[in-house]
Design an enzyme around this catalytic site. Structure first.
Site, PDB file in Angstrom:
ATOM      1  N   HIS A  55      66.841   1.386  64.151  1.00  0.00           N
ATOM      2  CA  HIS A  55      66.664   1.362  65.601  1.00  0.00           C
ATOM      3  C   HIS A  55      66.062   0.050  66.106  1.00  0.00           C
ATOM      4  CE1 HIS A  55      66.800   6.050  65.728  1.00  0.00           C
ATOM      5  NE2 HIS A  55      67.982   5.499  65.576  1.00  0.00           N
ATOM      6  N   CYS A 105      69.011 -12.077  73.142  1.00  0.00           N
ATOM      7  CA  CYS A 105      69.700 -12.561  74.333  1.00  0.00           C
ATOM      8  C   CYS A 105      71.143 -12.089  74.222  1.00  0.00           C
ATOM      9  CB  CYS A 105      69.643 -14.085  74.429  1.00  0.00           C
ATOM     10  SG  CYS A 105      70.720 -14.709  75.753  1.00  0.00           S
ATOM     11  N   CYS A 151      68.728 -20.013  78.228  1.00  0.00           N
ATOM     12  CA  CYS A 151      70.011 -20.028  78.952  1.00  0.00           C
ATOM     13  C   CYS A 151      69.900 -19.355  80.329  1.00  0.00           C
ATOM     14  CB  CYS A 151      71.097 -19.343  78.113  1.00  0.00           C
ATOM     15  SG  CYS A 151      70.970 -17.539  78.066  1.00  0.00           S
ATOM     16  N   THR A 189      60.477  12.836  60.289  1.00  0.00           N
ATOM     17  CA  THR A 189      61.470  12.690  61.355  1.00  0.00           C
ATOM     18  C   THR A 189      61.949  14.066  61.807  1.00  0.00           C
ATOM     19  OG1 THR A 189      63.625  11.779  61.992  1.00  0.00           O
ATOM     20  CG2 THR A 189      63.341  12.275  59.645  1.00  0.00           C
ATOM     21  N   ASN A 191      57.357  16.825  55.981  1.00  0.00           N
ATOM     22  CA  ASN A 191      57.100  16.990  57.416  1.00  0.00           C
ATOM     23  C   ASN A 191      55.977  18.014  57.573  1.00  0.00           C
ATOM     24  OD1 ASN A 191      57.455  17.552  60.358  1.00  0.00           O
ATOM     25  ND2 ASN A 191      59.350  16.399  60.088  1.00  0.00           N
ATOM     26  N   ALA A 218      52.209  13.242  55.927  1.00  0.00           N
ATOM     27  CA  ALA A 218      53.015  12.333  55.109  1.00  0.00           C
ATOM     28  C   ALA A 218      52.231  11.722  53.945  1.00  0.00           C
ATOM     29  CB  ALA A 218      53.576  11.227  56.013  1.00  0.00           C
TER      30      ALA A 218
HETATM   31  P1  OAD Z   1      60.094  12.402  66.530  1.00  0.00           P
HETATM   32  O1  OAD Z   1      58.941  12.206  67.438  1.00  0.00           O
HETATM   33  O2  OAD Z   1      61.326  12.972  67.109  1.00  0.00           O
HETATM   34  O3  OAD Z   1      59.667  13.351  65.319  1.00  0.00           O
HETATM   35  C1  OAD Z   1      58.504  13.111  64.573  1.00  0.00           C
HETATM   36  C2  OAD Z   1      58.472  14.093  63.404  1.00  0.00           C
HETATM   37  O4  OAD Z   1      57.329  13.778  62.613  1.00  0.00           O
HETATM   38  C3  OAD Z   1      58.343  15.565  63.805  1.00  0.00           C
HETATM   39  O5  OAD Z   1      59.295  16.334  63.078  1.00  0.00           O
HETATM   40  C4  OAD Z   1      56.915  15.931  63.384  1.00  0.00           C
HETATM   41  O6  OAD Z   1      56.809  17.277  62.943  1.00  0.00           O
HETATM   42  C5  OAD Z   1      56.680  14.972  62.231  1.00  0.00           C
HETATM   43  N1  OAD Z   1      55.272  14.604  61.995  1.00  0.00           N
HETATM   44  C6  OAD Z   1      54.299  14.361  62.915  1.00  0.00           C
HETATM   45  N2  OAD Z   1      53.157  13.999  62.325  1.00  0.00           N
HETATM   46  C7  OAD Z   1      53.402  13.979  60.987  1.00  0.00           C
HETATM   47  C8  OAD Z   1      52.625  13.671  59.826  1.00  0.00           C
HETATM   48  N3  OAD Z   1      51.349  13.297  59.918  1.00  0.00           N
HETATM   49  N4  OAD Z   1      53.211  13.778  58.623  1.00  0.00           N
HETATM   50  C9  OAD Z   1      54.503  14.167  58.506  1.00  0.00           C
HETATM   51  N5  OAD Z   1      55.282  14.472  59.544  1.00  0.00           N
HETATM   52  C10 OAD Z   1      54.751  14.374  60.780  1.00  0.00           C
HETATM   53  O7  OAD Z   1      60.370  10.999  65.813  1.00  0.00           O
HETATM   54  P2  OAD Z   1      61.696  10.473  65.085  1.00  0.00           P
HETATM   55  O8  OAD Z   1      62.375  11.556  64.345  1.00  0.00           O
HETATM   56  O9  OAD Z   1      61.306   9.259  64.350  1.00  0.00           O
HETATM   57  O10 OAD Z   1      64.073   5.886  68.852  1.00  0.00           O
HETATM   58  O11 OAD Z   1      62.578  10.084  66.337  1.00  0.00           O
HETATM   59  C11 OAD Z   1      63.826   9.482  66.159  1.00  0.00           C
HETATM   60  C12 OAD Z   1      64.057   8.426  67.218  1.00  0.00           C
HETATM   61  O12 OAD Z   1      63.898   9.003  68.509  1.00  0.00           O
HETATM   62  C13 OAD Z   1      63.065   7.290  67.179  1.00  0.00           C
HETATM   63  O13 OAD Z   1      63.452   6.251  66.294  1.00  0.00           O
HETATM   64  C14 OAD Z   1      63.011   6.797  68.598  1.00  0.00           C
HETATM   65  C15 OAD Z   1      63.173   8.090  69.366  1.00  0.00           C
HETATM   66  O14 OAD Z   1      63.798   7.986  70.593  1.00  0.00           O
HETATM   67  C16 OAD Z   1      63.739   4.606  69.162  1.00  0.00           C
HETATM   68  O15 OAD Z   1      62.635   4.168  69.195  1.00  0.00           O
HETATM   69  C17 OAD Z   1      64.871   3.726  69.473  1.00  0.00           C
END
Ligand code: OAD
Length: 235
Positions: A113, A121, A142, A180, A205, A223
């Site tokens: 991401h 740019c 530019c 995630t 998770n 984690a």
């Molecule tokens: P999310 O915020 O959607 O999910 C975070 C996950 O981490 C959840 O499933 C939580 O249960 C878990 N979690 C929280 N604390 C934790 C811990 N201490 N140990 C283990 N797990 C834990 O984040 P992402 O899945 O990364 O895009 O989101 C995906 C994308 O959506 C991101 O890359 C972002 C967002 O829009 C961009 O920034 C472009």
């Protein structure tokens, strides 16, 4: 002790999300206290918002730069970097834009991401590192506005990066997903790529996700603690 141990594998893919950086104090995106609870992505994280008001979008990203710069990589990031030291075929595929893996010492990182620490740019097609806090100039030489080199909502993913990620999974002998929610595609398809290629899969998770059932092994908890178990040396 985890049922599965890293020491039995050599080509590990760590697939990481915001939950890995949560212990560094960086808010995740979804759920309570999540970034998208506080900020409407349509105003701050899509090309349409940037075209309408680049200053407002940069203010949001400057704030994130400042905040994240004040945070430190946590033990989870460090464990992953240490695995790469002893098992050089280790790869990190991250959805995170915070640069924490690199700060912890990981070298082989695919940033699906993009990064908060690069600007782009779109007129010149150039990307450069930029760690200004706040950004010194919103414009390229530019004259075009520089935008964060981040995959915002509605942006396509870099096909080359997806291809690299899929290749890394084809080469791997263990796939470990960490922190995630598994709801953002196409990134969320990667665990299925591992499964289709008979690569053992682990999910770390604190809670269940829509993809939990797919994984062969599940470690429920923070984690860093779960990584410590997974990477323990003892039998
Ligand atoms: P999310 O915020 O959607 O999910 C975070 C996950 O981490 C959840 O499933 C939580 O249960 C878990 N979690 C929280 N604390 C934790 C811990 N201490 N140990 C283990 N797990 C834990 O984040 P992402 O899945 O990364 O895009 O989101 C995906 C994308 O959506 C991101 O890359 C972002 C967002 O829009 C961009 O920034 C472009």
């Amino acid at each position: 002790m985890a049922e599965i141990q890293i020491k039995h594998y050599n080509k590990i893919v760590f697939f990481t999300g915001a939950g890995l950086s949560a212990e560094s104090g960086i808010p995740t995106y979804r759920g309570k206290g999540g970034v998208w609870q506080e900020y409407n992505y349509e105003d701050f994280a899509c090309q349409r918002a940037f075209d309408k008001d680049p200053q407002k979008v940069w203010e949001f990203h400057n704030k994130r730069r400042e905040f994240i710069n004040g945070c430190q990589p946590n033990e989870g990031h460090r464990i992953i970097a240490a695995v790469e030291q002893t098992k050089p075929q280790t790869m990190v595929i991250t959805q995170n834009i915070d640069g924490m893996h690199q700060r912890a010492g990981s070298k082989k990182v695919i940033e699906l991401h993009g990064s908060l620490w690069r600007v782009r740019c779109d007129r010149e097609g150039t990307i450069s590192e930029n760690t200004d806090i706040p950004l010194k100039s919103m414009k390229c030489d530019c004259g075009e506005y520089l935008r964060p080199d981040i995959v915002w909502f509605e942006d396509p993913l870099d096909q080359q990066k997806i291809q690299q990620a899929v290749e890394a999974i084809f080469q791997s002998d263990l796939f470990v997903s960490i922190g995630t929610s598994g709801v953002v595609f196409p990134a969320a398809q990667l665990p299925a790529v591992a499964i289709q290629n008979s690569v053992p899969t682990v999910e770390i998770n604190i809670e269940s996700t829509p993809l939990s059932q797919l994984y062969q092994y599940r470690l429920q908890g923070p984690a860093s603690e779960m990584l410590k178990q997974l990477c323990s040396d003892s039998d």
